[in-house]
Design a protein around this motif. Structure first.
Motif, PDB file in Angstrom:
ATOM      1  N   LYS A  41     -44.964 -61.009 -64.566  1.00 36.78           N
ATOM      2  CA  LYS A  41     -44.211 -60.027 -65.343  1.00 36.78           C
ATOM      3  C   LYS A  41     -43.926 -58.816 -64.471  1.00 36.78           C
ATOM      4  CE  LYS A  41     -44.351 -57.315 -69.617  1.00 36.78           C
ATOM      5  NZ  LYS A  41     -45.187 -56.898 -70.776  1.00 36.78           N
ATOM      6  N   ILE A  42     -42.650 -58.424 -64.411  1.00 38.13           N
ATOM      7  CA  ILE A  42     -42.247 -57.249 -63.640  1.00 38.13           C
ATOM      8  C   ILE A  42     -42.016 -56.103 -64.620  1.00 38.13           C
ATOM      9  CG2 ILE A  42     -40.584 -56.322 -61.985  1.00 38.13           C
ATOM     10  CD1 ILE A  42     -39.894 -59.223 -61.259  1.00 38.13           C
ATOM     11  N   ASP A  43     -42.918 -55.155 -64.645  1.00 38.30           N
ATOM     12  CA  ASP A  43     -42.812 -54.023 -65.571  1.00 38.30           C
ATOM     13  C   ASP A  43     -42.035 -52.862 -64.965  1.00 38.30           C
ATOM     14  OD1 ASP A  43     -44.252 -55.016 -67.814  1.00 38.30           O
ATOM     15  OD2 ASP A  43     -46.111 -54.738 -66.715  1.00 38.30           O
ATOM     16  N   GLU A  44     -42.200 -52.663 -63.657  1.00 38.51           N
ATOM     17  CA  GLU A  44     -41.539 -51.532 -62.993  1.00 38.51           C
ATOM     18  C   GLU A  44     -41.393 -51.841 -61.510  1.00 38.51           C
ATOM     19  OE1 GLU A  44     -42.202 -46.697 -62.346  1.00 38.51           O
ATOM     20  OE2 GLU A  44     -43.553 -47.861 -63.627  1.00 38.51           O
ATOM     21  N   TYR A  45     -40.228 -51.531 -60.966  1.00 40.79           N
ATOM     22  CA  TYR A  45     -40.023 -51.672 -59.524  1.00 40.79           C
ATOM     23  C   TYR A  45     -38.971 -50.649 -59.108  1.00 40.79           C
ATOM     24  CZ  TYR A  45     -41.355 -54.332 -55.434  1.00 40.79           C
ATOM     25  OH  TYR A  45     -41.934 -54.712 -54.248  1.00 40.79           O
ATOM     26  N   THR A  46     -39.434 -49.489 -58.715  1.00 43.81           N
ATOM     27  CA  THR A  46     -38.552 -48.377 -58.397  1.00 43.81           C
ATOM     28  C   THR A  46     -38.762 -47.958 -56.963  1.00 43.81           C
ATOM     29  OG1 THR A  46     -38.702 -47.596 -60.684  1.00 43.81           O
ATOM     30  CG2 THR A  46     -37.820 -46.060 -59.045  1.00 43.81           C
ATOM     31  N   LEU A  47     -37.707 -47.953 -56.169  1.00 47.42           N
ATOM     32  CA  LEU A  47     -37.793 -47.574 -54.765  1.00 47.42           C
ATOM     33  C   LEU A  47     -37.535 -46.085 -54.622  1.00 47.42           C
ATOM     34  CD1 LEU A  47     -38.098 -48.455 -51.817  1.00 47.42           C
ATOM     35  CD2 LEU A  47     -35.641 -48.898 -51.772  1.00 47.42           C
ATOM     36  N   GLY A  48     -38.509 -45.384 -53.995  1.00 43.30           N
ATOM     37  CA  GLY A  48     -38.364 -43.961 -53.749  1.00 43.30           C
ATOM     38  C   GLY A  48     -38.182 -43.697 -52.267  1.00 43.30           C
ATOM     39  N   SER A  49     -38.287 -42.443 -51.855  1.00 47.47           N
ATOM     40  CA  SER A  49     -38.143 -42.075 -50.450  1.00 47.47           C
ATOM     41  C   SER A  49     -39.474 -42.230 -49.734  1.00 47.47           C
ATOM     42  CB  SER A  49     -37.664 -40.627 -50.336  1.00 47.47           C
ATOM     43  OG  SER A  49     -38.590 -39.749 -50.954  1.00 47.47           O
ATOM     44  N   GLY A  50     -39.415 -42.583 -48.446  1.00 49.84           N
ATOM     45  CA  GLY A  50     -40.633 -42.741 -47.663  1.00 49.84           C
ATOM     46  C   GLY A  50     -41.510 -43.827 -48.237  1.00 49.84           C
ATOM     47  N   ASP A  51     -42.804 -43.504 -48.414  1.00 55.38           N
ATOM     48  CA  ASP A  51     -43.731 -44.441 -49.025  1.00 55.38           C
ATOM     49  C   ASP A  51     -43.736 -44.317 -50.541  1.00 55.38           C
ATOM     50  OD1 ASP A  51     -44.475 -45.477 -46.647  1.00 55.38           O
ATOM     51  OD2 ASP A  51     -46.247 -44.221 -46.386  1.00 55.38           O
ATOM     52  N   TYR A  85     -35.012 -58.490 -62.665  1.00 55.16           N
ATOM     53  CA  TYR A  85     -34.988 -57.139 -63.205  1.00 55.16           C
ATOM     54  C   TYR A  85     -36.385 -56.690 -63.609  1.00 55.16           C
ATOM     55  CZ  TYR A  85     -29.961 -58.022 -63.395  1.00 55.16           C
ATOM     56  OH  TYR A  85     -28.671 -58.330 -63.064  1.00 55.16           O
ATOM     57  N   ASP A  86     -36.499 -55.390 -63.882  1.00 56.86           N
ATOM     58  CA  ASP A  86     -37.801 -54.821 -64.229  1.00 56.86           C
ATOM     59  C   ASP A  86     -38.184 -55.053 -65.684  1.00 56.86           C
ATOM     60  OD1 ASP A  86     -36.033 -53.116 -65.450  1.00 56.86           O
ATOM     61  OD2 ASP A  86     -36.671 -51.312 -64.379  1.00 56.86           O
ATOM     62  N   VAL A  87     -37.523 -56.007 -66.323  1.00 56.72           N
ATOM     63  CA  VAL A  87     -37.903 -56.427 -67.682  1.00 56.72           C
ATOM     64  C   VAL A  87     -38.214 -57.920 -67.706  1.00 56.72           C
ATOM     65  CG1 VAL A  87     -36.582 -54.629 -68.862  1.00 56.72           C
ATOM     66  CG2 VAL A  87     -35.479 -56.801 -68.271  1.00 56.72           C
ATOM     67  N   ASP A  88     -38.227 -58.548 -66.531  1.00 53.30           N
ATOM     68  CA  ASP A  88     -38.325 -60.006 -66.453  1.00 53.30           C
ATOM     69  C   ASP A  88     -39.770 -60.501 -66.384  1.00 53.30           C
ATOM     70  OD1 ASP A  88     -35.648 -60.619 -66.593  1.00 53.30           O
ATOM     71  OD2 ASP A  88     -35.344 -60.574 -64.420  1.00 53.30           O
ATOM     72  N   VAL A  89     -39.981 -61.648 -67.011  1.00 54.97           N
ATOM     73  CA  VAL A  89     -41.169 -62.457 -66.773  1.00 54.97           C
ATOM     74  C   VAL A  89     -40.667 -63.713 -66.064  1.00 54.97           C
ATOM     75  CG1 VAL A  89     -43.117 -63.693 -67.758  1.00 54.97           C
ATOM     76  CG2 VAL A  89     -42.321 -61.585 -68.839  1.00 54.97           C
ATOM     77  N   ALA A 149     -32.248 -52.165 -68.153  1.00 54.97           N
ATOM     78  CA  ALA A 149     -32.916 -52.863 -67.056  1.00 54.97           C
ATOM     79  C   ALA A 149     -32.343 -52.457 -65.712  1.00 54.97           C
ATOM     80  CB  ALA A 149     -32.805 -54.367 -67.244  1.00 54.97           C
ATOM     81  N   GLU A 150     -33.222 -52.356 -64.717  1.00 53.45           N
ATOM     82  CA  GLU A 150     -32.821 -52.071 -63.346  1.00 53.45           C
ATOM     83  C   GLU A 150     -33.163 -53.276 -62.477  1.00 53.45           C
ATOM     84  OE1 GLU A 150     -31.246 -49.479 -62.275  1.00 53.45           O
ATOM     85  OE2 GLU A 150     -31.323 -48.233 -64.089  1.00 53.45           O
ATOM     86  N   GLN A 151     -32.308 -53.565 -61.503  1.00 50.95           N
ATOM     87  CA  GLN A 151     -32.583 -54.694 -60.630  1.00 50.95           C
ATOM     88  C   GLN A 151     -33.788 -54.391 -59.753  1.00 50.95           C
ATOM     89  OE1 GLN A 151     -29.234 -56.407 -58.599  1.00 50.95           O
ATOM     90  NE2 GLN A 151     -30.509 -57.552 -57.155  1.00 50.95           N
ATOM     91  N   ALA A 152     -34.751 -55.318 -59.760  1.00 46.98           N
ATOM     92  CA  ALA A 152     -35.967 -55.162 -58.971  1.00 46.98           C
ATOM     93  C   ALA A 152     -35.893 -55.912 -57.650  1.00 46.98           C
ATOM     94  CB  ALA A 152     -37.185 -55.648 -59.765  1.00 46.98           C
ATOM     95  N   GLY A 153     -35.067 -56.954 -57.606  1.00 49.57           N
ATOM     96  CA  GLY A 153     -34.958 -57.757 -56.390  1.00 49.57           C
ATOM     97  C   GLY A 153     -34.010 -58.914 -56.619  1.00 49.57           C
ATOM     98  N   LYS A 154     -34.085 -59.899 -55.743  1.00 52.66           N
ATOM     99  CA  LYS A 154     -33.235 -61.082 -55.885  1.00 52.66           C
ATOM    100  C   LYS A 154     -34.020 -62.321 -55.483  1.00 52.66           C
ATOM    101  CE  LYS A 154     -31.208 -60.937 -51.237  1.00 52.66           C
ATOM    102  NZ  LYS A 154     -29.951 -60.962 -50.454  1.00 52.66           N
ATOM    103  N   THR A 155     -33.534 -63.450 -55.934  1.00 55.91           N
ATOM    104  CA  THR A 155     -34.159 -64.734 -55.622  1.00 55.91           C
ATOM    105  C   THR A 155     -33.581 -65.252 -54.303  1.00 55.91           C
ATOM    106  OG1 THR A 155     -34.207 -65.180 -58.004  1.00 55.91           O
ATOM    107  CG2 THR A 155     -34.668 -67.029 -56.523  1.00 55.91           C
ATOM    108  N   ILE A 156     -34.447 -65.529 -53.337  1.00 58.38           N
ATOM    109  CA  ILE A 156     -33.935 -66.060 -52.071  1.00 58.38           C
ATOM    110  C   ILE A 156     -34.292 -67.532 -51.887  1.00 58.38           C
ATOM    111  CG2 ILE A 156     -33.847 -63.840 -50.909  1.00 58.38           C
ATOM    112  CD1 ILE A 156     -36.466 -64.481 -49.567  1.00 58.38           C
ATOM    113  N   MET A 157     -35.294 -68.016 -52.637  1.00 55.08           N
ATOM    114  CA  MET A 157     -35.620 -69.436 -52.615  1.00 55.08           C
ATOM    115  C   MET A 157     -36.011 -69.859 -54.030  1.00 55.08           C
ATOM    116  SD  MET A 157     -35.354 -70.310 -49.385  1.00 55.08           S
ATOM    117  CE  MET A 157     -35.262 -69.430 -47.816  1.00 55.08           C
ATOM    118  N   SER A 158     -35.507 -71.026 -54.477  1.00 54.40           N
ATOM    119  CA  SER A 158     -35.849 -71.532 -55.803  1.00 54.40           C
ATOM    120  C   SER A 158     -35.895 -73.052 -55.747  1.00 54.40           C
ATOM    121  CB  SER A 158     -34.813 -71.073 -56.832  1.00 54.40           C
ATOM    122  OG  SER A 158     -35.077 -71.629 -58.101  1.00 54.40           O
ATOM    123  N   ARG A 159     -36.968 -73.619 -56.292  1.00 53.22           N
ATOM    124  CA  ARG A 159     -37.100 -75.072 -56.301  1.00 53.22           C
ATOM    125  C   ARG A 159     -37.691 -75.506 -57.638  1.00 53.22           C
ATOM    126  NH1 ARG A 159     -37.278 -78.924 -52.235  1.00 53.22           N
ATOM    127  NH2 ARG A 159     -38.358 -80.845 -52.782  1.00 53.22           N
ATOM    128  N   GLY A 160     -37.039 -76.445 -58.296  1.00 55.49           N
ATOM    129  CA  GLY A 160     -37.541 -76.910 -59.583  1.00 55.49           C
ATOM    130  C   GLY A 160     -37.113 -75.993 -60.713  1.00 55.49           C
TER     131      GLY A 160
END
Length: 402
Positions: free
Chosen positions: A95-105, A63-67, A30-41
């Motif tokens: 469901k996060i299947d893929e989130y890969t940051l490349g160069s430019g766009d 992560y890119d394997v998370d639902v 798994a690769e990290q796709a992002g982070k949680t900045i707000m959570s309620r409940g």
């Protein structure tokens, strides 16, 4: 003797493996796709490969394997690797299947909205529909750099595009003709899509869209008039008992003040030692009302402007601008705009849900950012009638809390 050492070594190794398994329940690949900045409940991430679950709190990675699942009366906001913001509504499965940051766009995003709804401001990954795909029960959504909202509810997909363009491709899911463009690149910005792929364009945001606020919108009632009417959808406005009079001043000077709200300039203008804006937002909690007009100037194509009133309610727990209203008068009648939006690292991104001038429908944009830490909001607005764009109004403002 050697066999005893080997046994002890194997026992220690097994213990370490067990400890690592407890500490790291995420899939090795798994690769990290992002982070949680707000959570309620109740906000839970389920690993789609191992089925392990973990609660998501502020700063928890995704992560890119998370639902990601939000429960009843629960919401979350995620900041992805490319800077995108995703606000998840209650009872949503993403469901996060893929989130890969490349160069430019470059880069690649593949996600699936299984149920519920979300509102998102896209990040660096944009510009080519092949780079970004949000799968839904009726088709997949591609983007061209945008701010949009989508919700699957009662076997229908509801869509609202606040900025940019989205492309809905239903060829694989429903066999429907496509693609369908919404937003600046299409013929309409709001629509609902049936389970069979029938697209119905709407003149205003679908009232069926669930609010990102804790209180359901009073206008969130489904009626046939919603498709052609002009009532406010998905927003509650509390009008002030008295309007704030116009504060005179140099319009060009105020616009210059407002232009100095980029992230780096804002840090320079704030007091020395102030933490970066993103950290201030993450540490702030609760709701704040910005309703005191410190400075404002406005012009209209029809002449003098008066009786200006403006307010915004910001919910830092959810990372949303839950409701906002702007009103003022000119010789043609009252201008009115209702809006909401999301907080981002630069301040906020707003979308106008409804606007009018007298008896005529209008549209336009409202922009705003935080200044002096989170104490004030500076911004500008541009509104025009839909049928006659030559009738317009514009201005700049500075709001503070009571």
């Amino acid at each position: 003797m050697n066999s005893n050492f080997e046994l002890i070594a194997k026992s220690k190794l097994a213990a370490r493996v067990a400890l690592i398994a407890c500490v790291l329940p995420i899939s090795v690949s798994a690769e990290q796709a992002g982070k949680t900045i707000m959570s309620r409940g109740d906000v839970i991430a389920s690993d789609s490969s191992t089925e392990s679950q973990r609660p998501l709190k502020r700063r928890s990675p995704v992560y890119d394997v998370d639902v990601v699942n939000t429960g009843t009366s629960s919401q979350a906001q995620l900041r992805m690797q490319d800077g995108a913001l995703i606000a998840l509504k209650a009872q949503t499965q993403l469901k996060i299947d893929e989130y890969t940051l490349g160069s430019g766009d470059g880069g690649s995003v593949v996600m699936e909205l299984i149920s519920g709804g979300l509102r998102t401001i896209t990040g660096e990954i944009k510009g080519d529909k092949s780079n970004y795909k949000l799968k839904t029960p009726v088709g997949s959504i591609g983007i061209r750099g945008t701010h949009y909202e989508v919700e699957w509810k009662n076997n229908e997909l509801f869509l609202a595009v606040w900025d940019g363009t989205i492309e809905l491709d239903m060829s694989n899911a429903t066999g429907g003709e496509g693609p369908v463009l919404l937003g600046k690149g299409g013929d309409f910005s709001f629509a609902k899509v049936s389970e069979s792929g029938t697209v119905t364009s709407l003149l205003k945001p679908p009232s069926e869209l669930s609010s990102l606020s804790s209180t359901p919108s009073k206008s969130a009632q489904s009626t046939e008039a919603d498709e052609q009417g002009s009532t406010i959808a998905n927003v509650e406005i509390t009008t002030a008992e008295q309007s704030t009079p116009l504060v005179t001043g140099s319009f060009s000077q105020i616009v210059q003040d407002v232009s100095q709200n980029e992230f780096i300039n804002e840090q320079e203008l704030d007091s020395i030692g102030t933490e970066p804006l993103e950290e201030l937002i993450e540490q702030r909690s609760g709701t704040a009302a910005y309703s005191v007009i410190d400075r404002v100037d406005a012009t209209s194509s029809l002449g003098a402007v008066s009786a200006i009133d403006m307010q915004m309610t910001v919910n830092f727990d959810r990372g949303t601008v839950e409701q906002g209203a702007l009103s003022f008068q000119d010789s043609g009648g009252q201008w009115f705009a209702a809006f909401n939006g999301l907080i981002n690292s630069q301040g906020m991104t707003l979308g106008v849900n409804f606007a009018s001038h007298g008896n005529n429908l209008a549209n336009g944009t409202i922009q705003s950012q935080f200044t002096q830490g989170l104490d004030k909001l500076t911004g500008s607005f541009n509104l025009q009638e839909i049928e006659d764009p030559s009738v317009f109004a514009q201005g700049a403002f500075i709001l503070s809390q009571p």
